[in-house]
Design a protein around this motif. Structure first.
Motif, PDB file in Angstrom:
ATOM      1  N   VAL A   1       4.052   1.193  -1.098  1.00  0.00           N
ATOM      2  CA  VAL A   1       4.584   1.713  -2.455  1.00  0.00           C
ATOM      3  C   VAL A   1       3.513   2.226  -3.703  1.00  0.00           C
ATOM      4  O   VAL A   1       4.061   3.113  -4.453  1.00  0.00           O
ATOM      5  CB  VAL A   1       5.169   0.242  -3.018  1.00  0.00           C
ATOM      6  CG1 VAL A   1       5.700   0.291  -4.363  1.00  0.00           C
ATOM      7  CG2 VAL A   1       6.156  -0.156  -2.204  1.00  0.00           C
ATOM      8  N   HIS A   2       2.343   1.826  -3.230  1.00  0.00           N
ATOM      9  CA  HIS A   2       1.278   2.290  -4.398  1.00  0.00           C
ATOM     10  C   HIS A   2       0.851   3.775  -4.155  1.00  0.00           C
ATOM     11  O   HIS A   2       1.068   4.489  -5.241  1.00  0.00           O
ATOM     12  CB  HIS A   2       0.260   1.288  -4.136  1.00  0.00           C
ATOM     13  CG  HIS A   2      -1.245   2.180  -4.540  1.00  0.00           C
ATOM     14  ND1 HIS A   2      -1.781   3.040  -3.993  1.00  0.00           N
ATOM     15  CD2 HIS A   2      -1.487   2.189  -6.099  1.00  0.00           C
ATOM     16  CE1 HIS A   2      -2.785   3.491  -4.943  1.00  0.00           C
ATOM     17  NE2 HIS A   2      -2.721   2.907  -6.061  1.00  0.00           N
TER      18      HIS A   2
ATOM     19  N   LEU B   1       5.506  -6.373  -0.033  1.00  0.00           N
ATOM     20  CA  LEU B   1       5.893  -6.483  -1.296  1.00  0.00           C
ATOM     21  C   LEU B   1       7.148  -7.267  -1.482  1.00  0.00           C
ATOM     22  O   LEU B   1       8.350  -6.685  -1.033  1.00  0.00           O
ATOM     23  CB  LEU B   1       6.401  -4.878  -2.087  1.00  0.00           C
ATOM     24  CG  LEU B   1       6.680  -5.098  -3.435  1.00  0.00           C
ATOM     25  CD1 LEU B   1       5.612  -5.660  -4.568  1.00  0.00           C
ATOM     26  CD2 LEU B   1       7.034  -3.765  -4.051  1.00  0.00           C
TER      27      LEU B   1
ATOM     28  N   ARG C   1      -5.593  -3.461  -5.547  1.00  0.00           N
ATOM     29  CA  ARG C   1      -6.277  -2.982  -4.196  1.00  0.00           C
ATOM     30  C   ARG C   1      -7.607  -2.540  -4.614  1.00  0.00           C
ATOM     31  O   ARG C   1      -8.261  -2.492  -3.573  1.00  0.00           O
ATOM     32  CB  ARG C   1      -5.336  -1.969  -3.796  1.00  0.00           C
ATOM     33  CG  ARG C   1      -5.203  -0.810  -4.595  1.00  0.00           C
ATOM     34  CD  ARG C   1      -4.107   0.300  -4.178  1.00  0.00           C
ATOM     35  NE  ARG C   1      -4.236   0.588  -2.709  1.00  0.00           N
ATOM     36  CZ  ARG C   1      -4.852   1.977  -2.510  1.00  0.00           C
ATOM     37  NH1 ARG C   1      -5.458   2.701  -3.377  1.00  0.00           N
ATOM     38  NH2 ARG C   1      -5.071   2.373  -1.194  1.00  0.00           N
TER      39      ARG C   1
ATOM     40  N   ALA D   1       8.176   1.409 -13.174  1.00  0.00           N
ATOM     41  CA  ALA D   1       7.465   1.934 -11.991  1.00  0.00           C
ATOM     42  C   ALA D   1       5.725   2.070 -12.484  1.00  0.00           C
ATOM     43  O   ALA D   1       5.078   1.670 -11.661  1.00  0.00           O
ATOM     44  CB  ALA D   1       8.072   3.389 -11.881  1.00  0.00           C
TER      45      ALA D   1
ATOM     46  N   LEU E   1      -0.383  -2.658  -8.695  1.00  0.00           N
ATOM     47  CA  LEU E   1      -0.921  -2.257  -7.292  1.00  0.00           C
ATOM     48  C   LEU E   1      -2.326  -1.617  -7.161  1.00  0.00           C
ATOM     49  O   LEU E   1      -3.211  -1.867  -6.307  1.00  0.00           O
ATOM     50  CB  LEU E   1       0.077  -1.565  -6.496  1.00  0.00           C
ATOM     51  CG  LEU E   1       1.321  -2.186  -6.255  1.00  0.00           C
ATOM     52  CD1 LEU E   1       2.448  -1.243  -5.625  1.00  0.00           C
ATOM     53  CD2 LEU E   1       1.288  -3.341  -5.264  1.00  0.00           C
ATOM     54  N   CYS E   2      -2.460  -0.632  -8.243  1.00  0.00           N
ATOM     55  CA  CYS E   2      -3.754   0.154  -8.090  1.00  0.00           C
ATOM     56  C   CYS E   2      -4.949  -0.776  -8.591  1.00  0.00           C
ATOM     57  O   CYS E   2      -5.971  -0.610  -7.568  1.00  0.00           O
ATOM     58  CB  CYS E   2      -3.495   1.282  -9.438  1.00  0.00           C
ATOM     59  SG  CYS E   2      -4.821   2.453  -9.444  1.00  0.00           S
TER      60      CYS E   2
ATOM     61  N   HIS F   1       2.930   0.317 -10.610  1.00  0.00           N
ATOM     62  CA  HIS F   1       1.711   1.076 -10.041  1.00  0.00           C
ATOM     63  C   HIS F   1       0.366   0.624 -10.506  1.00  0.00           C
ATOM     64  O   HIS F   1      -0.838   0.392  -9.950  1.00  0.00           O
ATOM     65  CB  HIS F   1       1.909   2.624 -10.683  1.00  0.00           C
ATOM     66  CG  HIS F   1       0.752   3.270 -10.359  1.00  0.00           C
ATOM     67  ND1 HIS F   1      -0.383   3.734 -11.368  1.00  0.00           N
ATOM     68  CD2 HIS F   1       0.112   3.887  -9.106  1.00  0.00           C
ATOM     69  CE1 HIS F   1      -1.346   4.405 -10.621  1.00  0.00           C
ATOM     70  NE2 HIS F   1      -1.036   4.461  -9.424  1.00  0.00           N
TER      71      HIS F   1
ATOM     72  N   LEU G   1       4.006   5.760  -5.627  1.00  0.00           N
ATOM     73  CA  LEU G   1       3.718   5.775  -7.222  1.00  0.00           C
ATOM     74  C   LEU G   1       2.797   6.588  -7.600  1.00  0.00           C
ATOM     75  O   LEU G   1       2.913   7.354  -8.357  1.00  0.00           O
ATOM     76  CB  LEU G   1       3.859   4.328  -7.700  1.00  0.00           C
ATOM     77  CG  LEU G   1       5.275   3.412  -7.405  1.00  0.00           C
ATOM     78  CD1 LEU G   1       4.796   1.953  -7.939  1.00  0.00           C
ATOM     79  CD2 LEU G   1       6.302   3.799  -8.460  1.00  0.00           C
ATOM     80  N   CYS G   2       1.919   6.433  -6.944  1.00  0.00           N
ATOM     81  CA  CYS G   2       0.524   7.114  -7.265  1.00  0.00           C
ATOM     82  C   CYS G   2       0.728   8.609  -7.171  1.00  0.00           C
ATOM     83  O   CYS G   2       0.459   9.219  -8.328  1.00  0.00           O
ATOM     84  CB  CYS G   2      -0.542   6.785  -6.466  1.00  0.00           C
ATOM     85  SG  CYS G   2      -2.104   7.128  -7.068  1.00  0.00           S
TER      86      CYS G   2
ATOM     87  N   GLY H   1       0.772  -1.050  -0.103  1.00  0.00           N
ATOM     88  CA  GLY H   1       0.090   0.010  -0.048  1.00  0.00           C
ATOM     89  C   GLY H   1       0.923   1.199   0.244  1.00  0.00           C
ATOM     90  O   GLY H   1       0.436   2.291  -0.520  1.00  0.00           O
TER      91      GLY H   1
ATOM     92  N   ILE I   1      -4.758  -6.102   0.177  1.00  0.00           N
ATOM     93  CA  ILE I   1      -3.407  -6.345  -0.362  1.00  0.00           C
ATOM     94  C   ILE I   1      -2.568  -4.853   0.342  1.00  0.00           C
ATOM     95  O   ILE I   1      -1.249  -5.160   0.361  1.00  0.00           O
ATOM     96  CB  ILE I   1      -3.233  -6.446  -1.686  1.00  0.00           C
ATOM     97  CG1 ILE I   1      -3.317  -4.833  -2.351  1.00  0.00           C
ATOM     98  CG2 ILE I   1      -4.067  -7.399  -2.302  1.00  0.00           C
ATOM     99  CD1 ILE I   1      -2.762  -4.698  -3.674  1.00  0.00           C
ATOM    100  N   ASP I   2      -2.919  -3.926   0.556  1.00  0.00           N
ATOM    101  CA  ASP I   2      -2.063  -2.693   1.144  1.00  0.00           C
ATOM    102  C   ASP I   2      -1.282  -3.090   2.197  1.00  0.00           C
ATOM    103  O   ASP I   2      -0.299  -2.515   2.363  1.00  0.00           O
ATOM    104  CB  ASP I   2      -3.116  -1.393   1.353  1.00  0.00           C
ATOM    105  CG  ASP I   2      -3.372  -0.556   0.453  1.00  0.00           C
ATOM    106  OD1 ASP I   2      -3.003  -0.879  -0.751  1.00  0.00           O
ATOM    107  OD2 ASP I   2      -4.155   0.538   0.664  1.00  0.00           O
ATOM    108  N   GLU I   3      -1.675  -3.924   2.977  1.00  0.00           N
ATOM    109  CA  GLU I   3      -1.056  -4.579   4.232  1.00  0.00           C
ATOM    110  C   GLU I   3      -0.042  -5.282   4.137  1.00  0.00           C
ATOM    111  O   GLU I   3       0.790  -5.838   5.090  1.00  0.00           O
ATOM    112  CB  GLU I   3      -1.792  -5.005   5.480  1.00  0.00           C
ATOM    113  CG  GLU I   3      -2.939  -3.655   5.999  1.00  0.00           C
ATOM    114  CD  GLU I   3      -1.906  -2.500   6.370  1.00  0.00           C
ATOM    115  OE1 GLU I   3      -0.909  -2.521   6.904  1.00  0.00           O
ATOM    116  OE2 GLU I   3      -2.412  -1.208   6.122  1.00  0.00           O
ATOM    117  N   LEU I   4       0.149  -5.890   2.667  1.00  0.00           N
ATOM    118  CA  LEU I   4       1.001  -7.156   2.477  1.00  0.00           C
ATOM    119  C   LEU I   4       2.226  -6.565   2.198  1.00  0.00           C
ATOM    120  O   LEU I   4       2.467  -5.304   1.786  1.00  0.00           O
ATOM    121  CB  LEU I   4       0.498  -7.969   1.384  1.00  0.00           C
ATOM    122  CG  LEU I   4      -0.773  -8.815   1.776  1.00  0.00           C
ATOM    123  CD1 LEU I   4      -1.187  -9.555   0.418  1.00  0.00           C
ATOM    124  CD2 LEU I   4      -0.728  -9.571   2.907  1.00  0.00           C
TER     125      LEU I   4
END
Lengths: 377, 377
Positions: free
Chosen positions: A302-303, B321, B310, B299, B306-307, B303, A306-307, A300, B316-319
């Protein structure tokens, strides 16, 4: 007077103190697991940013940061001379931009506050921003130019500090300090410390190193040192920061860099920065998270980085993701570092530098030199 | 009749062919840089998904995939028996979900097409979807349940194939094949190949390995093999795919896994999948990019994954990477693999498996066994 000084910690603060103390004639030993690659300093972006780091209500800290910045040019020249290393000290300045009109309003308020503190900062229109940094998104709607906020290559800086320390006679012990013994509290416990009355550091292999003075520069590790009366130490907690390193790929390797100066931004209220390096990599950071001693790289976070980064500089999409890391900033309750004697005999501390370790390393080292120079014991 | 067979490539296709050919009595050698860790197979997610991979206009390919799926259970049991390895063959099924009403409409059209092809697939409401997979986002507005689309732990599968191959007598040569010589075209060029009339593989160190037959299973490396008349080979191009591996962190390590089956999704028109592993890691993929032989991790692609991931499964935010990688799928003009003799004497090919290498490995290996069994030369 020459002292035997033991510095605990191999980050920018510990290494700067060690180098300057050795240059001042002290007999200095640094204990750190991997000097120059430890902790928050290795993960950091290397911003030297007293003005763009201004926070409402922290006028005293800003004054400290501005004073730190004034000494940086001289420090950089001295370090490059002493080490023979280029540290990537870059004075191209910083541009902070806003992505929407709310961000723009927030930056205008910040600019007014920066001006009340006497900082040099200039309001720039959206087109002026794009004139300064062509890679900016068309969504950028204005910003603040701060010519005096610079940056340094943090990893080159650390390498140079190790080299300068070695040249000045610093001894490096690649280990961890698990505890500190002071005074007579356990004078009979070990032979190594028995011959003198100063503090003793206990290393992870059980060996003991005595000194006239010990400087605690272990960042977020400081509160974990055993044998210390925690009440005599400043309160330091870890503030987690995720950070990314991006680099050019394919044919872009030969092209111009994406950014020509540090870009900071407010992106719908969230802060982000992008710091360019001479090798065309970009450092993108950083989250601010209260998660204790956790350096897990979360998907989350890293997202989020990047976002926000691609919202400001869309061209980062084509860069290679080289590293995703998390570091722990040593923070104090008032965000101000703690540099001076602790309540424990012979034990000084230089920690709690939070977001400003690189910027304050020269002034912290100078303060530590002064502290030991007036010490007569 | 026993042949000396040389397999070029250590991915799932090469290893499956090698194991089955050796089990059929042939004398098999695999040449690959790192057998079981090479190429697209190592990066892949391991989906065995004939139904959720259905594309409009590819009815013939779907029939091939369904046939491949029918043989998987038996193949899995045989491989686990032969290797002594658990390959994580998971039959919990797949749920494909829609994030907005456009995605929902697209899935409904796909479902109708899947039904015309005779596939087993069930329309599920939003609440039915969340009943099946509680970790789904509240934004999910319906989906398709496909009980027959399974998955395998691709890396465990590769390890098992190497072990089974070794047990069956396969010789592994850790090298790269740079060229193939066939027939008399250069019969006088080397001693190693002079004693027989079959094809010869030239390795990166210049040494030569002769065989009765060579099986080209080098994925996207196949078109790069020298000495071959490219017109006699199928057209294979790389289709880049970025993929992430995420894992539980901190206290979540001890908790239940985030997903109980493979989740696929359309996210505002973009496809994504999340495949759970027994060790609670999640594989998230994958982009489809025409970028030639480029495996840079961009990158922008990280992104995007992940975008979208999630948006479907916010947890998945809490997993953590764990990995971000890119692989190259070997694609043919009609997305269908090419398995059979090439136009070159003694040289067969098994490549072009695109998105379906794991699924089609058993049937491809069986086809190769049949091919060599009827070969009388």
């Amino acid at each position: 007077m020459t002292h035997r000084v033991l510095v605990v910690g191999g980050g920018v603060i510990g290494l700067s103190c060690a180098w300057r103390l050795a240059a001042d004639g002290h007999q200095v030993t640094v204990v750190a697991p991997t000097p120059g690659r430890d902790g928050a300093s290795w993960v950091a972006a290397g911003m030297l940013a007293p003005v763009t780091e201004v926070q409402f209500g922290e006028a005293a800290l800003t004054e400290l940061l501005l004073e730190g910045a004034r000494g940086w040019k001289e420090f950089s020249a001295a370090l490059e001379g002493a080490s023979g290393h280029d540290i990537g000290y870059d004075q191209s300045g910083t541009l902070t931009v806003a992505l929407d009109t709310s961000d723009r309003a927030a930056l205008d308020e910040l600019l007014a506050y920066q001006h009340t503190l006497g900082c040099t900062a200039h309001r720039r229109t959206a087109s002026e921003c794009r004139g300064l940094v062509p890679a900016l998104s068309p969504m950028v709607c204005g910003g603040i130019e701060v010519p005096g906020d610079h940056h340094v290559d943090n990893r080159a800086l650390l390498r140079a500090l190790v080299a300068a320390g070695q040249a000045a006679g610093v001894t490096f012990v690649r280990s961890s300090v698990t505890a500190i013994s002071t005074g007579n509290t356990d004078a009979g416990a070990g032979n190594a410390g028995a011959a003198q009355s100063g503090p003793v550091a206990v290393l992870s292999d059980g060996s003991r190193l005595g000194a006239d003075h010990i400087v605690l520069a272990a960042g977020v590790g400081t509160p974990h040192l055993g044998g210390l009366d925690q009440a005599a130490l400043p309160e330091i907690r870890p503030v987690k920061g995720h950070i990314l390193r991006l680099g050019p790929a394919g044919s872009d390797v030969a092209g111009p860099p994406l950014l020509n100066r540090t870009v900071r931004a407010l992106v719908h209220g969230r802060s982000i920065y992008l710091v360019p390096r001479p090798d065309k990599t970009l450092v993108v950071g950083a989250t601010m998270e209260e998660r204790g001693y956790d350096v897990t790289v979360r998907a989350g976070a890293v997202h989020e980085l990047l976002c926000d980064a691609r919202a400001v500089v869309p061209g980062i999409d084509e860069l290679e993701l080289l590293e995703a890391q998390a570091g722990l900033r040593p923070a104090t309750p008032d965000n101000t570092p703690v540099v001076g004697w602790t309540g424990l005999p012979g034990v000084a501390v230089a920690s709690g530098h939070f977001r400003n370790g690189m910027l304050l390393a020269p002034s912290t080292a100078a303060a530590m030199v002064d502290l030991l120079a007036v010490e007569t014991r």
